[in-house]
Structures are given as structure tokens and as C-alpha cells.
Design an enzyme around this catalytic site. Sequence first.
Site, PDB file in Angstrom:
ATOM      1  N   PRO A 262       2.258  15.353 -27.655  1.00 35.41           N
ATOM      2  CA  PRO A 262       2.489  14.247 -26.563  1.00 35.41           C
ATOM      3  C   PRO A 262       3.596  14.196 -25.934  1.00 35.41           C
ATOM      4  O   PRO A 262       4.246  13.178 -26.041  1.00 35.41           O
ATOM      5  CB  PRO A 262       2.090  12.921 -27.536  1.00 35.41           C
ATOM      6  CG  PRO A 262       2.683  13.147 -28.840  1.00 35.41           C
ATOM      7  CD  PRO A 262       2.595  14.755 -29.128  1.00 35.41           C
ATOM      8  N   CYS A 263       4.019  14.807 -24.966  1.00 37.45           N
ATOM      9  CA  CYS A 263       5.061  14.990 -24.412  1.00 37.45           C
ATOM     10  C   CYS A 263       4.985  13.841 -23.160  1.00 37.45           C
ATOM     11  O   CYS A 263       5.954  13.488 -22.750  1.00 37.45           O
ATOM     12  CB  CYS A 263       5.084  16.406 -23.626  1.00 37.45           C
ATOM     13  SG  CYS A 263       3.977  17.023 -22.767  1.00 37.45           S
ATOM     14  N   HIS A 264       3.766  13.570 -22.899  1.00 41.01           N
ATOM     15  CA  HIS A 264       3.527  12.171 -22.264  1.00 41.01           C
ATOM     16  C   HIS A 264       4.065  10.941 -22.757  1.00 41.01           C
ATOM     17  O   HIS A 264       4.247   9.821 -21.928  1.00 41.01           O
ATOM     18  CB  HIS A 264       1.976  12.037 -21.734  1.00 41.01           C
ATOM     19  CG  HIS A 264       1.281  11.704 -22.981  1.00 41.01           C
ATOM     20  ND1 HIS A 264       0.735  12.813 -23.886  1.00 41.01           N
ATOM     21  CD2 HIS A 264       0.639  10.623 -23.618  1.00 41.01           C
ATOM     22  CE1 HIS A 264      -0.039  12.385 -24.851  1.00 41.01           C
ATOM     23  NE2 HIS A 264      -0.062  11.128 -24.608  1.00 41.01           N
TER      24      HIS A 264
END
Length: 294
Positions: A262-264
Site C-alpha cells: 500500500p504505497c498509497h
Amino acid sequence: MNILADTISDNAVDNTPRDADYDIVRQVIAIISEEYRDQPGLETIARRLDMSPTTLQKTFTRWAGLSPKAFLQAITLDHAKRLLGEEKLPLLDTSYELGLSGPGRLHDLFVTHESMSPGEWKAGGGGLVIRYGFHASPFGTALVMATERGLAGIAFADPGEEKAALEDMSARWPQACYVEDWVMTEAFARRIFDPAEWTPERPLKVVLIGTDFQVQVWESLLKIPLGTAKTYSDIAREIGRPKASRAVGAAIGRNPISFVVPCHRAIGKSGALTGYHWGLTRKRAMLGWEAGQV
């Protein structure tokens, strides 16, 4: 050998009933993000999109689990910057702070992972067979890529940009052999985007293909719980490189398995929602969708 399709197959599989909502939702998010200071109401947004307020409300709520008004409260930059940045509240607490309805049952994605050896990464994917397919998702068309060892890549594309997304991803491992196999990747897509499939009893296997440093950063991202966020500097400290925030940001930008890794959930030091490889609107959409899940 790099076998790259000249055209994208029409065999994309609809694996979620909410996939058709994203184009409308994307426009709503853009209006909210750009005009949040004016606090645009449901009727105003519906009129801009030539929709009835009732239809817009139902479409957005079906997609996000939140009304447009609640999404505006939870995600618009003025609130996000204050609550996530200055007060360092996670998104779940932010929802409470803003008076949203209490959370439903928390579904989190249980992921197991392994990484390719440095030699395999340096070979540019040589010897790897990467199967890919395009599938509907809550965030537009998703390019899902997998090896025999597990999920290796997720990218996103707006209409007409599918080929560009495939070229972007294949350039990361230029020596791999690419085979279109939407039947194989559909099983991954269904599990990735259906919260009911996020169970520890049947973990999702992912394969991280990158440098040692990149893999460290991506492993740290996997530790960020659904509904929360961390800054680049937080992640740099966690991996023992407190002065490497810029390098951490670069590694996050190269994350090949969007959404699952989850780079978001990585934000700027001020709490602002910084850039995202597949579009800042999509990043806001993911955070809002996750807020609806918790």
C-alpha cells in the site's frame, strides 16, 4: 525474451459489480479535491455531472461505503492535512473526529511475501514467465501480473491507456517473458479487490522484485494497517535509514504491486497527499475506499 502484446485483449473480466462506478467516482473526487474550500454539495456535484442527486448518491455510496459528503469530510486536503499531519491521527480516528458513522467490521488484506534474489533482479527478470491480464476494479482497469510463485505486479489504467500501463510495467523486468493469461490473473484480481476474500486462513502470496533497499521499503509498507497512513520519514526510520527519506520516496514510487503493497498510505511530512505513480486522484480514491471498509 520479451514477448509484449501489440494490442490489448478484449477478454478483461468484470470481477466486481462496482467497476463501472469508478469513472463517475473519479470525477466526483476531482471536484471535491479541487474545490473542497467551497464544500460543494451533492446537488452541485450532480448538476456538474448531469446526474440526479439520488443516482449520484447511490453510485458513490455503493462504491465507497461512504456518502460524497462523508468522503469530503474524511479526505479533502484541509482536513487530511490537519488531522493526519499536525495531530497524526490515523484515518479511522479521523473518521470519528469528523463525526462519521462508526466503523463496520474491519477487513484487512493478509499478505505473505517473498523477494527475488539479487541475482534474479539484476538479470532483469531473465528466466521469469510473467502472466498478465486486465480486469475491472474499484479504481479503474487493473493490470494484474503474476509468476508461478505469486502476485508480482498491479498497475492501473484509464480507458485507452492499457497498453501504456503494460509497457511501463514490463520495462521494469525487460528480460522476462510476458504471456497474456487473464483466466489465471482473474483469480488474483477477485481476491485483491473483494474484501470478503481478505482472510488470514488463505493468505495472498506476493513476490517482490527489486533491489534490497526497495524490498525493505516495500516490506515496511506492508506493515501499515488498513485505514492508517505513515510519512516517508517514518518509513525511513523504521528501516534504519533515518536520513534516506528522499530515497524512500523514490522506492515507494517504484512499487510494482500497487494497492496490495500500500504505497498509497504513504504521505508527505506535512500530512499532504503527495504524488502517486497512477495518479493522485486514484490515491485519494483508494484512501476513501479504505475508509469505507473500516
